[in-house]
Design a protein around this motif. Sequence first.
Motif, PDB file in Angstrom:
ATOM      1  N   ASP A 117      76.677 -28.747  62.457  1.00  0.00           N
ATOM      2  CA  ASP A 117      77.496 -28.981  63.346  1.00  0.00           C
ATOM      3  C   ASP A 117      77.044 -28.646  64.992  1.00  0.00           C
ATOM      4  O   ASP A 117      76.220 -27.626  65.235  1.00  0.00           O
ATOM      5  CB  ASP A 117      78.718 -28.087  63.448  1.00  0.00           C
ATOM      6  CG  ASP A 117      79.527 -28.467  62.176  1.00  0.00           C
ATOM      7  OD1 ASP A 117      79.592 -29.569  61.907  1.00  0.00           O
ATOM      8  OD2 ASP A 117      79.992 -27.584  61.496  1.00  0.00           O
ATOM      9  N   GLY A 118      77.127 -29.668  65.814  1.00  0.00           N
ATOM     10  CA  GLY A 118      76.774 -29.300  67.072  1.00  0.00           C
ATOM     11  C   GLY A 118      77.472 -30.567  67.930  1.00  0.00           C
ATOM     12  O   GLY A 118      77.960 -31.347  67.272  1.00  0.00           O
ATOM     13  N   ALA A 119      77.014 -30.852  69.318  1.00  0.00           N
ATOM     14  CA  ALA A 119      77.930 -31.703  70.189  1.00  0.00           C
ATOM     15  C   ALA A 119      77.190 -32.401  71.160  1.00  0.00           C
ATOM     16  O   ALA A 119      77.315 -33.498  71.495  1.00  0.00           O
ATOM     17  CB  ALA A 119      79.164 -30.944  70.749  1.00  0.00           C
ATOM     18  N   CYS A 120      75.837 -31.897  71.447  1.00  0.00           N
ATOM     19  CA  CYS A 120      75.159 -32.245  72.677  1.00  0.00           C
ATOM     20  C   CYS A 120      73.705 -32.223  72.616  1.00  0.00           C
ATOM     21  O   CYS A 120      73.232 -31.670  71.482  1.00  0.00           O
ATOM     22  CB  CYS A 120      75.807 -31.892  73.879  1.00  0.00           C
ATOM     23  SG  CYS A 120      75.548 -30.119  74.200  1.00  0.00           S
ATOM     24  N   GLY A 121      73.093 -32.613  73.524  1.00  0.00           N
ATOM     25  CA  GLY A 121      71.569 -32.452  73.917  1.00  0.00           C
ATOM     26  C   GLY A 121      71.190 -31.012  73.803  1.00  0.00           C
ATOM     27  O   GLY A 121      70.151 -30.708  73.299  1.00  0.00           O
ATOM     28  N   MET A 122      72.109 -30.080  74.500  1.00  0.00           N
ATOM     29  CA  MET A 122      71.592 -28.572  74.551  1.00  0.00           C
ATOM     30  C   MET A 122      71.522 -28.273  73.082  1.00  0.00           C
ATOM     31  O   MET A 122      70.857 -27.319  72.879  1.00  0.00           O
ATOM     32  CB  MET A 122      72.635 -28.036  75.466  1.00  0.00           C
ATOM     33  CG  MET A 122      72.380 -28.395  76.672  1.00  0.00           C
ATOM     34  SD  MET A 122      73.072 -27.125  78.163  1.00  0.00           S
ATOM     35  CE  MET A 122      74.642 -26.610  77.291  1.00  0.00           C
ATOM     36  N   CYS A 123      72.604 -28.646  72.244  1.00  0.00           N
ATOM     37  CA  CYS A 123      72.870 -28.263  70.945  1.00  0.00           C
ATOM     38  C   CYS A 123      71.476 -28.616  70.222  1.00  0.00           C
ATOM     39  O   CYS A 123      70.912 -27.881  69.389  1.00  0.00           O
ATOM     40  CB  CYS A 123      73.946 -28.987  70.258  1.00  0.00           C
ATOM     41  SG  CYS A 123      75.530 -28.247  70.932  1.00  0.00           S
ATOM     42  N   LYS A 124      71.080 -29.792  70.236  1.00  0.00           N
ATOM     43  CA  LYS A 124      69.709 -30.416  69.742  1.00  0.00           C
ATOM     44  C   LYS A 124      68.499 -29.789  69.943  1.00  0.00           C
ATOM     45  O   LYS A 124      67.891 -29.193  69.277  1.00  0.00           O
ATOM     46  CB  LYS A 124      69.532 -31.827  70.128  1.00  0.00           C
ATOM     47  CG  LYS A 124      68.282 -32.418  69.704  1.00  0.00           C
ATOM     48  CD  LYS A 124      68.110 -33.887  70.088  1.00  0.00           C
ATOM     49  CE  LYS A 124      66.853 -34.587  69.828  1.00  0.00           C
ATOM     50  NZ  LYS A 124      66.584 -34.683  68.381  1.00  0.00           N
ATOM     51  N   LYS A 132      64.132 -32.327  63.085  1.00  0.00           N
ATOM     52  CA  LYS A 132      64.805 -33.076  64.101  1.00  0.00           C
ATOM     53  C   LYS A 132      66.347 -33.515  63.841  1.00  0.00           C
ATOM     54  O   LYS A 132      66.729 -33.757  62.596  1.00  0.00           O
ATOM     55  CB  LYS A 132      63.935 -34.403  63.767  1.00  0.00           C
ATOM     56  CG  LYS A 132      62.614 -34.494  64.097  1.00  0.00           C
ATOM     57  CD  LYS A 132      62.261 -34.305  65.663  1.00  0.00           C
ATOM     58  CE  LYS A 132      60.748 -34.209  66.068  1.00  0.00           C
ATOM     59  NZ  LYS A 132      60.297 -33.714  67.156  1.00  0.00           N
ATOM     60  N   TRP A 133      67.012 -33.137  64.719  1.00  0.00           N
ATOM     61  CA  TRP A 133      68.557 -33.092  64.563  1.00  0.00           C
ATOM     62  C   TRP A 133      68.900 -34.372  65.471  1.00  0.00           C
ATOM     63  O   TRP A 133      68.613 -34.613  66.603  1.00  0.00           O
ATOM     64  CB  TRP A 133      69.331 -31.773  65.087  1.00  0.00           C
ATOM     65  CG  TRP A 133      70.805 -31.754  64.894  1.00  0.00           C
ATOM     66  CD1 TRP A 133      71.557 -31.848  63.694  1.00  0.00           C
ATOM     67  CD2 TRP A 133      71.699 -31.999  65.795  1.00  0.00           C
ATOM     68  NE1 TRP A 133      72.894 -31.608  63.924  1.00  0.00           N
ATOM     69  CE2 TRP A 133      73.048 -31.788  65.240  1.00  0.00           C
ATOM     70  CE3 TRP A 133      71.596 -32.061  67.441  1.00  0.00           C
ATOM     71  CZ2 TRP A 133      74.093 -31.647  65.940  1.00  0.00           C
ATOM     72  CZ3 TRP A 133      72.617 -32.221  67.878  1.00  0.00           C
ATOM     73  CH2 TRP A 133      74.114 -31.978  67.275  1.00  0.00           C
ATOM     74  N   ASN A 134      69.949 -34.786  64.689  1.00  0.00           N
ATOM     75  CA  ASN A 134      70.414 -36.176  65.415  1.00  0.00           C
ATOM     76  C   ASN A 134      71.771 -36.056  65.925  1.00  0.00           C
ATOM     77  O   ASN A 134      72.885 -35.690  65.184  1.00  0.00           O
ATOM     78  CB  ASN A 134      70.396 -37.302  64.168  1.00  0.00           C
ATOM     79  CG  ASN A 134      70.897 -38.583  64.930  1.00  0.00           C
ATOM     80  OD1 ASN A 134      72.282 -38.928  65.541  1.00  0.00           O
ATOM     81  ND2 ASN A 134      70.344 -39.788  64.911  1.00  0.00           N
ATOM     82  N   VAL A 135      72.080 -36.015  67.167  1.00  0.00           N
ATOM     83  CA  VAL A 135      73.403 -35.759  67.678  1.00  0.00           C
ATOM     84  C   VAL A 135      74.530 -36.806  67.068  1.00  0.00           C
ATOM     85  O   VAL A 135      75.700 -36.099  67.137  1.00  0.00           O
ATOM     86  CB  VAL A 135      73.192 -35.980  69.489  1.00  0.00           C
ATOM     87  CG1 VAL A 135      74.717 -35.726  70.024  1.00  0.00           C
ATOM     88  CG2 VAL A 135      72.419 -35.100  70.022  1.00  0.00           C
ATOM     89  N   LYS A 136      74.313 -37.988  67.099  1.00  0.00           N
ATOM     90  CA  LYS A 136      75.416 -38.768  66.534  1.00  0.00           C
ATOM     91  C   LYS A 136      75.656 -38.638  65.165  1.00  0.00           C
ATOM     92  O   LYS A 136      77.148 -38.428  64.641  1.00  0.00           O
ATOM     93  CB  LYS A 136      75.126 -40.325  66.637  1.00  0.00           C
ATOM     94  CG  LYS A 136      74.870 -40.641  68.082  1.00  0.00           C
ATOM     95  CD  LYS A 136      74.451 -42.107  68.227  1.00  0.00           C
ATOM     96  CE  LYS A 136      74.542 -42.505  69.731  1.00  0.00           C
ATOM     97  NZ  LYS A 136      73.979 -43.960  70.001  1.00  0.00           N
ATOM     98  N   THR A 137      74.646 -38.575  64.233  1.00  0.00           N
ATOM     99  CA  THR A 137      74.968 -38.162  62.978  1.00  0.00           C
ATOM    100  C   THR A 137      75.165 -36.791  62.371  1.00  0.00           C
ATOM    101  O   THR A 137      75.653 -36.660  61.072  1.00  0.00           O
ATOM    102  CB  THR A 137      73.852 -38.858  61.884  1.00  0.00           C
ATOM    103  OG1 THR A 137      72.795 -38.148  62.061  1.00  0.00           O
ATOM    104  CG2 THR A 137      73.581 -40.384  62.388  1.00  0.00           C
ATOM    105  N   LYS A 138      74.700 -35.965  63.290  1.00  0.00           N
ATOM    106  CA  LYS A 138      74.775 -34.256  62.877  1.00  0.00           C
ATOM    107  C   LYS A 138      74.052 -33.997  61.892  1.00  0.00           C
ATOM    108  O   LYS A 138      74.040 -32.968  61.079  1.00  0.00           O
ATOM    109  CB  LYS A 138      76.270 -33.846  62.639  1.00  0.00           C
ATOM    110  CG  LYS A 138      77.444 -34.280  63.450  1.00  0.00           C
ATOM    111  CD  LYS A 138      77.029 -33.856  65.062  1.00  0.00           C
ATOM    112  CE  LYS A 138      78.166 -34.083  65.868  1.00  0.00           C
ATOM    113  NZ  LYS A 138      77.735 -34.725  67.140  1.00  0.00           N
ATOM    114  N   GLU A 139      72.790 -34.840  61.510  1.00  0.00           N
ATOM    115  CA  GLU A 139      72.054 -34.493  60.630  1.00  0.00           C
ATOM    116  C   GLU A 139      70.697 -33.984  60.936  1.00  0.00           C
ATOM    117  O   GLU A 139      70.199 -34.405  61.864  1.00  0.00           O
ATOM    118  CB  GLU A 139      71.732 -35.758  59.686  1.00  0.00           C
ATOM    119  CG  GLU A 139      72.837 -36.164  58.792  1.00  0.00           C
ATOM    120  CD  GLU A 139      72.492 -37.448  57.799  1.00  0.00           C
ATOM    121  OE1 GLU A 139      73.074 -37.447  56.667  1.00  0.00           O
ATOM    122  OE2 GLU A 139      71.431 -38.206  58.048  1.00  0.00           O
TER     123      GLU A 139
END
Length: 107
Positions: free
Chosen positions: A29-36, A53-60
Amino acid sequence: MKKFLICAAMLALALGADAKTKKATFTVDGACGMCKTRIEKAANAVPGVTSAKWNVKTKELILIFDDQKTDEKKVQKAIADVGHDTPNYKATDEVYNNLHSCCKYRK
């Protein structure tokens, strides 16, 4: 013959090294580039992780790691420790509440 044995031994070593490399994908779970940035930094800091590698859109999160040095749960715990829920661990309210406002993903 000697060259053949040396080549065979090197090939066996190379294949053995790859055999311990694992790939895993799980949600974070996350929401933005800072989360990434935070999620990837936490995952990559775990000894044995070679790529996260975390994808902001898919949350994967796509994780590549040495399974003789770490496992998915250790990585998920490290990510939860910086404020992001994973399938096996939930970030503490204290850590979550200290995230930047744009990083808040809980309803």
